[in-house]
Design an enzyme around this catalytic site. Structure first.
Site, mmCIF file in Angstrom:
data_model
loop_
_atom_site.group_PDB
_atom_site.id
_atom_site.type_symbol
_atom_site.label_atom_id
_atom_site.label_comp_id
_atom_site.label_asym_id
_atom_site.label_seq_id
_atom_site.Cartn_x
_atom_site.Cartn_y
_atom_site.Cartn_z
ATOM 1 N N LEU A 17 0.832 -1.210 0.000
ATOM 2 C CA LEU A 17 0.000 0.000 0.000
ATOM 3 C C LEU A 17 0.865 1.258 0.000
ATOM 4 O O LEU A 17 1.918 1.297 0.649
ATOM 5 C CB LEU A 17 -0.895 0.018 1.243
ATOM 6 C CG LEU A 17 -1.878 -1.138 1.392
ATOM 7 C CD1 LEU A 17 -2.553 -1.079 2.768
ATOM 8 C CD2 LEU A 17 -2.917 -1.101 0.277
ATOM 9 N N ARG A 86 -4.548 -5.533 5.209
ATOM 10 C CA ARG A 86 -3.494 -6.013 6.100
ATOM 11 C C ARG A 86 -4.028 -6.747 7.325
ATOM 12 O O ARG A 86 -3.251 -7.222 8.150
ATOM 13 C CB ARG A 86 -2.601 -4.836 6.533
ATOM 14 C CG ARG A 86 -1.909 -4.130 5.358
ATOM 15 C CD ARG A 86 -0.764 -3.253 5.823
ATOM 16 N NE ARG A 86 0.251 -4.042 6.510
ATOM 17 C CZ ARG A 86 1.245 -3.528 7.217
ATOM 18 N NH1 ARG A 86 1.367 -2.223 7.298
ATOM 19 N NH2 ARG A 86 2.117 -4.302 7.832
ATOM 20 N N HIS A 186 1.959 6.941 9.430
ATOM 21 C CA HIS A 186 1.962 6.522 10.835
ATOM 22 C C HIS A 186 2.662 7.586 11.681
ATOM 23 O O HIS A 186 3.447 8.382 11.163
ATOM 24 C CB HIS A 186 2.738 5.201 10.994
ATOM 25 C CG HIS A 186 2.016 3.993 10.500
ATOM 26 N ND1 HIS A 186 2.588 3.081 9.652
ATOM 27 C CD2 HIS A 186 0.767 3.532 10.745
ATOM 28 C CE1 HIS A 186 1.722 2.107 9.395
ATOM 29 N NE2 HIS A 186 0.611 2.362 10.039
ATOM 30 N N CYS A 271 9.594 -0.209 11.078
ATOM 31 C CA CYS A 271 8.491 -1.125 10.729
ATOM 32 C C CYS A 271 8.921 -2.567 10.532
ATOM 33 O O CYS A 271 8.096 -3.467 10.549
ATOM 34 C CB CYS A 271 7.801 -0.705 9.440
ATOM 35 S SG CYS A 271 8.076 0.946 8.891
HETATM 36 C C1 LIG Z 1 6.329 3.329 10.816
HETATM 37 N N1 LIG Z 1 5.817 2.712 9.601
HETATM 38 C C2 LIG Z 1 5.975 3.504 8.464
HETATM 39 C C3 LIG Z 1 5.199 1.460 9.663
HETATM 40 N N2 LIG Z 1 5.116 0.903 10.765
HETATM 41 N N3 LIG Z 1 4.644 0.815 8.641
HETATM 42 C C4 LIG Z 1 4.794 1.045 7.240
HETATM 43 C C5 LIG Z 1 3.765 0.289 6.448
HETATM 44 C C6 LIG Z 1 3.832 0.564 4.985
HETATM 45 C C7 LIG Z 1 2.802 -0.189 4.210
HETATM 46 N N4 LIG Z 1 3.016 -0.028 2.815
HETATM 47 C C8 LIG Z 1 1.399 0.288 4.551
HETATM 48 O O1 LIG Z 1 0.916 1.211 3.909
HETATM 49 O O2 LIG Z 1 0.783 -0.263 5.446
#
Ligand SMILES: CN(C)C(=N)NCCC[C@H](N)C(=O)O
Length: 280
Positions: A17, A86, A186, A271
Site C-alpha cells: 500500500l 493487512r 503513521h 516497521c
Molecule cells: C512506521 N511505519 C511507516 C510502519 N510501521 N509501517 C509502514 C507500512 C507501509 C505499508 N506499505 C502500509 O501502507 O501499510
C-alpha cells in the site's frame, strides 16, 4: 537478551500500500530481500535474538511486522490494522508471540454504553466519544517514550483503537497519550525516539513539533526514523548522513543501512521489526 520479531518480505512487496508517496515501479523484491537480511544481521550483531514470524507471501506488506503487534514487557497486544488489506497479517504474528510465551491479548471494542457509568459525568464524557467507531490500531502508530505510549490517531489508527490499547495495557504502568496526525501514514513515519527519550523528526513532516517536550529537528526526512539498539546505539537509514552526524555529535553510535526498497512502499527501519527489551 533483547529479542526482535521479523518477517521475511513477500515477493509481492511492490504491491504494498502507498498513501502519502507516489507508487514506484522500481521496487526490486530481490534487493529488498538482501536489505532485509542485512537488517536482520545488524540486529543480531547488536545482540538481538531473532524470532522469524512465518512469511506471508500473499500479503505484500507483511514484512512491516511492527504494525501487527505492540509489546510491553511480556504483554503482546495483537493490533487491529486500519487497512483491511493487512488485517489477516496478525494471524501468524499472534501465533509467534504465543509460541514465545508472551501473554497475548487482543484489542477489545468500546464497552457498550449501557455498561458504562450512569452518572451525569459519565454521560457527558460519553457524548464526546464516537462509540460506534471501530477500534483500529497499527503498531507503526505507537511510539514508546519512557512509560508513555504515544499513539498517532488520524491515519490508520482510530481514537477507539487508542482507547483499546489503553485498556489492554492497564496494569502495566504505561499510559496512552493520543496525538493527532495527518501529515504521514503513521506516527513513527514522522517521529521516533533516541535512547534518551529525545523525539526526533523532520519538521516539515511533523504535525505539531510543540507537543513533544524534548524535540530534536533532523535535517533529512529519513533521519526521523531510528531504532534504539541500546543506550548508546541507533539504527537508521543510510539515506540521512547529516542526521547520522548529528546523532554522533550527541555521543551515539550509528548503524546505517540501505532500506530503499521498503521506503518505496512507505516503510522505514522501525516497521521491519518488533523489539522486546528486558528493560521494557
Ligand atoms: C512506521 N511505519 C511507516 C510502519 N510501521 N509501517 C509502514 C507500512 C507501509 C505499508 N506499505 C502500509 O501502507 O501499510
Amino acid at each position: 537478551m533483547p529479542r526482535a520479531f521479523v518477517r521475511r518480505p513477500s515477493p509481492r512487496l511492490a504491491e504494498g500500500l502507498v498513501t502519502h508517496v507516489e507508487r514506484s515501479d522500481s521496487v526490486d523484491a530481490g534487493r529488498a530481500l538482501q536489505q532485509w537480511e542485512a537488517y536482520c544481521a545488524a540486529l543480531t550483531t547488536a545482540g538481538y535474538a531473532l524470532t522469524e514470524v512465518p512469511p506471508s507471501p500473499e500479503h505484500p506488506d507483511s514484512v512491516f511486522v511492527e504494525d501487527a503487534l505492540v509489546v510491553v514487557g511480556d504483554l503482546a497486544v495483537v493490533t487491529a490494522p486500519g487497512a483491511p488489506e493487512r488485517s489477516d497479517e496478525v494471524t501468524g504474528v499472534r501465533l509467534a508471540a504465543h509460541d514465545l510465551g508472551l501473554t497475548v491479548v487482543e484489542l477489545t471494542e468500546e464497552p457498550a454504553l449501557a455498561e458504562q457509568s450512569t452518572s451525569a459525568e459519565g454521560q457527558a464524557s460519553r457524548a464526546g466519544q464516537a462509540s460506534t467507531e471501530p477500534a483500529h490500531l497499527d503498531g507503526g502508530d505507537v511510539l514508546k517514550v519512557g512509560q508513555t505510549l504515544y499513539v498517532g490517531v488520524g491515519g490508520r489508527t482510530t481514537s477507539a483503537g487508542a482507547r483499546a490499547l489503553d485498556r489492554a495495557v492497564a496494569g502495566t504502568g504505561r499510559t496512552v497519550t493520543a496525538v493527532p496526525i495527518a501529515k504521514t501514514l503513521h506516527l513513527k513515519s514522522q517521529v521516533t525516539a533516541l535512547p534518551d527519550g529525545t523525539v526526533v523528526g523532520y519538521a516539515p513532516l511533523v504535525d505539531d513539533v510543540s507537543q513533544w517536550p524534548h524535540f530534536l529537528e533532523v535535517p533529512e526526512p529519513e533521519g526521523a526514523h531510528v531504532i534504539a539498539l541500546g543506550e548508546q546505539t541507533v539504527l537508521m537509514s543510510d539515506a540521512a548522513p547529516r542526521s547520522a552526524q548529528l546523532f554522533r555529535s550527541r555521543g551515539l553510535e550509528v548503524v546505517s543501512l540501505d532500506v530503499s526498497e521498503f521506503v518505496k512502499v512507505e516503510g522505514c527501519v522501525t516497521c521491519l521489526s518488533v523489539r522486546l527489551h528486558p528493560w521494557d
